[in-house]
Design a protein around this motif. Structure first.
Motif, PDB file in Angstrom:
ATOM      1  N   CYS A 508       0.830  -1.215   0.000  1.00 53.88           N
ATOM      2  CA  CYS A 508       0.000   0.000   0.000  1.00 53.88           C
ATOM      3  C   CYS A 508       0.857   1.254   0.000  1.00 53.88           C
ATOM      4  O   CYS A 508       0.515   2.267  -0.632  1.00 53.88           O
ATOM      5  CB  CYS A 508      -0.931  -0.012   1.214  1.00 53.88           C
ATOM      6  N   LYS A 509       2.003   1.211   0.677  1.00 54.98           N
ATOM      7  CA  LYS A 509       2.896   2.377   0.685  1.00 54.98           C
ATOM      8  C   LYS A 509       3.506   2.625  -0.698  1.00 54.98           C
ATOM      9  O   LYS A 509       3.708   3.765  -1.098  1.00 54.98           O
ATOM     10  CB  LYS A 509       3.999   2.168   1.710  1.00 54.98           C
ATOM     11  N   VAL A 510       3.785   1.534  -1.401  1.00 59.83           N
ATOM     12  CA  VAL A 510       4.284   1.699  -2.782  1.00 59.83           C
ATOM     13  C   VAL A 510       3.216   2.371  -3.626  1.00 59.83           C
ATOM     14  O   VAL A 510       3.522   3.275  -4.434  1.00 59.83           O
ATOM     15  CB  VAL A 510       4.684   0.328  -3.372  1.00 59.83           C
ATOM     16  N   PHE A 511       1.932   1.986  -3.412  1.00 57.58           N
ATOM     17  CA  PHE A 511       0.844   2.604  -4.172  1.00 57.58           C
ATOM     18  C   PHE A 511       0.729   4.090  -3.838  1.00 57.58           C
ATOM     19  O   PHE A 511       0.572   4.932  -4.735  1.00 57.58           O
ATOM     20  CB  PHE A 511      -0.461   1.874  -3.855  1.00 57.58           C
ATOM     21  N   GLU A 512       0.802   4.411  -2.578  1.00 54.41           N
ATOM     22  CA  GLU A 512       0.723   5.825  -2.184  1.00 54.41           C
ATOM     23  C   GLU A 512       1.909   6.607  -2.738  1.00 54.41           C
ATOM     24  O   GLU A 512       1.758   7.767  -3.146  1.00 54.41           O
ATOM     25  CB  GLU A 512       0.686   5.922  -0.659  1.00 54.41           C
ATOM     26  N   HIS A 513       3.081   5.971  -2.791  1.00 56.98           N
ATOM     27  CA  HIS A 513       4.269   6.656  -3.299  1.00 56.98           C
ATOM     28  C   HIS A 513       4.135   6.973  -4.781  1.00 56.98           C
ATOM     29  O   HIS A 513       4.435   8.108  -5.216  1.00 56.98           O
ATOM     30  CB  HIS A 513       5.505   5.780  -3.049  1.00 56.98           C
ATOM     31  N   LEU A 514       3.665   6.039  -5.556  1.00 56.39           N
ATOM     32  CA  LEU A 514       3.560   6.303  -7.001  1.00 56.39           C
ATOM     33  C   LEU A 514       2.474   7.332  -7.304  1.00 56.39           C
ATOM     34  O   LEU A 514       2.594   8.130  -8.242  1.00 56.39           O
ATOM     35  CB  LEU A 514       3.326   4.998  -7.769  1.00 56.39           C
ATOM     36  N   VAL A 515       1.416   7.320  -6.510  1.00 55.28           N
ATOM     37  CA  VAL A 515       0.377   8.334  -6.709  1.00 55.28           C
ATOM     38  C   VAL A 515       0.914   9.718  -6.370  1.00 55.28           C
ATOM     39  O   VAL A 515       0.622  10.710  -7.058  1.00 55.28           O
ATOM     40  CB  VAL A 515      -0.866   7.990  -5.872  1.00 55.28           C
ATOM     41  N   SER A 516       1.739   9.799  -5.312  1.00 53.52           N
ATOM     42  CA  SER A 516       2.302  11.098  -4.922  1.00 53.52           C
ATOM     43  C   SER A 516       3.284  11.630  -5.961  1.00 53.52           C
ATOM     44  O   SER A 516       3.447  12.843  -6.094  1.00 53.52           O
ATOM     45  CB  SER A 516       3.010  10.965  -3.564  1.00 53.52           C
ATOM     46  N   LEU A 517       3.895  10.719  -6.719  1.00 59.42           N
ATOM     47  CA  LEU A 517       4.823  11.150  -7.779  1.00 59.42           C
ATOM     48  C   LEU A 517       4.100  11.521  -9.061  1.00 59.42           C
ATOM     49  O   LEU A 517       4.738  11.978 -10.011  1.00 59.42           O
ATOM     50  CB  LEU A 517       5.839  10.039  -8.073  1.00 59.42           C
ATOM     51  N   GLY A 518       2.791  11.341  -9.087  1.00 57.62           N
ATOM     52  CA  GLY A 518       2.039  11.682 -10.277  1.00 57.62           C
ATOM     53  C   GLY A 518       1.972  10.574 -11.303  1.00 57.62           C
ATOM     54  O   GLY A 518       1.538  10.807 -12.443  1.00 57.62           O
ATOM     55  N   VAL A 519       2.386   9.367 -10.924  1.00 58.23           N
ATOM     56  CA  VAL A 519       2.292   8.209 -11.838  1.00 58.23           C
ATOM     57  C   VAL A 519       0.859   7.693 -11.795  1.00 58.23           C
ATOM     58  O   VAL A 519       0.297   7.455 -10.720  1.00 58.23           O
ATOM     59  CB  VAL A 519       3.287   7.110 -11.430  1.00 58.23           C
ATOM     60  N   LYS A 520       0.269   7.535 -12.941  1.00 62.09           N
ATOM     61  CA  LYS A 520      -1.131   7.120 -13.018  1.00 62.09           C
ATOM     62  C   LYS A 520      -1.228   5.604 -12.890  1.00 62.09           C
ATOM     63  O   LYS A 520      -0.627   4.873 -13.673  1.00 62.09           O
ATOM     64  CB  LYS A 520      -1.728   7.568 -14.346  1.00 62.09           C
ATOM     65  N   PRO A 521      -1.992   5.127 -11.895  1.00 61.11           N
ATOM     66  CA  PRO A 521      -2.141   3.669 -11.771  1.00 61.11           C
ATOM     67  C   PRO A 521      -2.942   3.096 -12.948  1.00 61.11           C
ATOM     68  O   PRO A 521      -3.755   3.789 -13.567  1.00 61.11           O
ATOM     69  CB  PRO A 521      -2.888   3.491 -10.448  1.00 61.11           C
ATOM     70  N   ASN A 522      -2.738   1.831 -13.221  1.00 66.39           N
ATOM     71  CA  ASN A 522      -3.526   1.150 -14.242  1.00 66.39           C
ATOM     72  C   ASN A 522      -4.320   0.017 -13.597  1.00 66.39           C
ATOM     73  O   ASN A 522      -4.314  -0.158 -12.370  1.00 66.39           O
ATOM     74  CB  ASN A 522      -2.632   0.632 -15.370  1.00 66.39           C
ATOM     75  N   ALA A 523      -5.002  -0.767 -14.412  1.00 65.71           N
ATOM     76  CA  ALA A 523      -5.846  -1.845 -13.869  1.00 65.71           C
ATOM     77  C   ALA A 523      -5.017  -2.884 -13.141  1.00 65.71           C
ATOM     78  O   ALA A 523      -5.459  -3.453 -12.134  1.00 65.71           O
ATOM     79  CB  ALA A 523      -6.636  -2.490 -15.011  1.00 65.71           C
ATOM     80  N   THR A 524      -3.785  -3.137 -13.623  1.00 64.58           N
ATOM     81  CA  THR A 524      -2.923  -4.127 -12.957  1.00 64.58           C
ATOM     82  C   THR A 524      -2.559  -3.668 -11.554  1.00 64.58           C
ATOM     83  O   THR A 524      -2.441  -4.484 -10.625  1.00 64.58           O
ATOM     84  CB  THR A 524      -1.651  -4.353 -13.791  1.00 64.58           C
TER      85      THR A 524
END
Length: 609
Positions: A508-524
């Protein structure tokens, strides 16, 4: 006295009547003659006469010296014209003026004009006429073959031609291969395949070696009757004898083998034809080559698929050398299928042949499609040739790396590059370390090769072997050592590594980190988060992630919802199950039952029986 003589005569008659003839001795005044047998002396045989020089024509047995009675005497002969009219009279008179050479010249002219009836009559009159020395004309085998051809063209049956061939002995002529070929043509027209095969065997036994036409007639006839095994026997004999197979028979044989599914036999014959100089240039039609390739790929017959691509390459070369040139191109989907077949059958030669045919078809007008590159990566990954696989990945990135029209999943290690990830993690950490070291060295070479997609494959490979340390270290090396920026696939691979070892909070922290960097999550990304929560037995958190996924514009898959329902059932979470059912109805999924899975889940694996 008279009475005495009467008594003596009666007494002698009585004794003669009662005595056996063996006891009767005759009184003779001559000396004893010896009765021993003697052999009769046979007088010496007279020396024979020399053989009759009048040979070479059956008409020597008739009154050949008197032509006036010849017609009546020869009326029953088989080689005599049936009808007789003014035209026949002219041909008869004309036949008496010809010798062997001039008759051959006349036959050549009449064959061009297809005067088969006149040719037949002229030959029959000519053999009854006398030559310059006053003897019946004697044909040779070539002249007689013209007569056989005339009968064939006039519709004579195979039996009638065989009878005429048998009559050649009366003229002291031995039938040659051309004589038997005319009979085989009649058998081909009548579809008498068994008789044709026997006649060919007879030719071999008698020493009259068949030629190309003989074998082609018999093989073609057997193929028409769907006798593929028998045709293979004579085809093998043809190749061993050095004869040439006709293109029509070769094409027919290919069609028969493909239609009956005898792909191994077809590949064997093509391979044998390639070993002979006379038949190595044989090739089916362009359409048939494509059909062979399609059938071979469906059956995973890599050898036959290679031969089909080789035939297609020949056609492309012929078209380019033609004047005006004919530019033929192989369908790229066919090449992609060939690469997939090469991957399933582990055939490296098929990979090279497929790519070569594709390059020649494209003629440098455009680059191959991304799907073709992925098929090539899959083929090399199946072979374990990681160097060639990463080289193909480099070509794919060079061609489509900066294109905006390409799907983001093209370089995903979870989907498109999954075969490469599997190949990297096949032998555990040793292969992964070797790949990473080579990628790091290539990044410092001249020119440097730096690829985020290649490093993502290593990260996910480490996650697949549950090696979180190597996965995290490789992820950090993307930015620190290689000098690249991790993309969404890099973060997904790292989240997968945390999720496999049940470190859900770190994922979950990796997910929060990528969102904070502006990386758009995908379905995977959301799928990996859901799996991490389910592994942690937390269906409520998984449903919360699904809600965020729906809000982000993605649709959860049916398989994901099944996993959540299964976890709700096993955790007895009724509230979460009701929320799940609303999502199922919202997206219109038909979930089906889980009876068999629940049956396995509820089994008692204890040792108490």
């Amino acid at each position: 006295m008279a009475m005495r003589m009467t008594i003596l005569s009666r007494t002698s008659f009585f004794h003669c009547k009662n005595l056996s003839p063996a006891f009767i001795r005759l009184i003779s005044g001559f000396p004893f003659l010896s009765q021993e047998p003697y052999l009769q002396e046979i007088p010496p045989a007279a020396s024979p006469l020399p053989p009759n020089p009048s040979s070479g024509s059956p008409f020597y047995q008739e009154n050949w010296r008197n032509p006036s009675v010849g017609s009546a005497a020869l009326a029953g002969h088989s080689l005599v014209p049936v009808g007789f009219d003014h035209s026949s009279a002219r041909i008869m008179a004309f036949s008496q003026t010809l010798d062997l050479a001039s008759l051959m010249s006349v036959f050549a002219d009449w064959m061009l004009s297809q005067r088969w009836s006149d040719l037949k009559q002229l030959f029959e009159f000519w053999i009854r006429s006398l030559d310059a020395s006053g003897k019946p004309n004697r044909p040779d085998v070539n002249l007689y073959n013209h007569y056989l051809r005339a009968n064939l063209m006039m519709g004579a049956s195979a039996g009638e031609l065989l009878d005429l061939v048998g009559q050649m002995q009366e003229y002291e002529i031995s039938p040659n291969t051309a004589s038997y070929n005319l009979v085989l043509k009649a058998m081909y027209q009548a579809r008498e395949y068994e008789a044709a095969a026997k006649l060919l065997d007879r030719m071999l036994l008698t020493g009259c070696m068949p030629d190309d036409e003989s074998y082609n007639l018999v093989i073609g006839l057997l193929l028409l009757k769907n006798q593929i095994d028998s045709a293979l026997k004579y085809l093998d004999m043809l190749l061993k004898s050095g004869s040439m197979l006709s293109s029509s028979v070769f094409t027919e044989y290919v069609q028969s083998c493909v239609s009956t599914g005898k792909l191994d036999t077809l590949a064997l014959i093509i391979e044998k034809c390639k070993t002979t100089d006379q038949n190595k240039a044989l090739s089916p039609t362009w359409k048939l080559c494509n059909y062979i390739a399609d059938v071979a790929m469906q059956a995973d017959h890599s050898k036959l698929a290679f031969f089909a691509l080789e035939f297609l390459a020949r056609w492309i070369a012929r078209g380019e050398n033609a004047r005006p040139p004919i530019l033929l191109s192989v369908d790229e989907g066919l090449v992609a299928s060939a690469l997939a077949t090469a991957g399933r059958t582990f055939d490296s030669t098929l990979i090279d042949a497929s790519w070569s045919v594709l390059k020649r078809s494209l003629r440098q007008k455009r680059a191959p499609n991304p799907e073709t590159y992925l098929a090539k990566i899959y083929a090399y990954s199946s072979l374990g040739n990681l160097q060639r696989a990463f080289s193909t990945l480099n070509e794919l990135e060079t061609t489509y790396g900066n294109s905006e029209d390409v799907d983001n999943e093209l370089f995903s290690p979870f989907t498109s590059l999954c075969p490469l990830v599997t190949a990297c993690s096949k032998n555990g950490f040793s292969t992964l370390d070797s790949v990473y070291v080579q990628l790091e060295n290539l990044s410092n070479s001249d020119p440097p090769y730096k690829s985020v997609a290649a490093l993502n494959c290593v990260v996910l490979g480490c996650a697949n072997i549950w090696d979180l340390d190597r996965a995290y270290e490789t992820f950090e090396a993307i930015a620190e050592k290689i000098g690249l920026t991790p993309d969404i696939h890099s973060y997904n691979a790292l989240m997968c590594a945390f999720g496999k070892v049940k470190k859900t909070s770190e994922a979950c922290k990796v997910f929060e980190h990528l969102v904070s960097l502006g990386v758009k999550p995908n379905a995977t990304t959301y799928t990996l988060l859901v799996d991490a929560h389910l592994a942690n037995r937390d269906p409520k958190a998984a449903l919360h992630v699904i809600d965020e996924m729906v809000d982000a514009g993605f649709t959860p898959s049916k398989e994901m919802l099944k996993k959540v329902r299964r976890r709700c059932s096993r955790e007895s979470d009724v509230d979460s199950d009701e929320r799940l059912q609303s999502l199922v109805h919202r997206f219109g999924y038909m979930m089906g039952g889980e009876g068999r899975r629940e049956l396995l889940y509820n089994l008692n694996y204890g040792s108490n029986y």
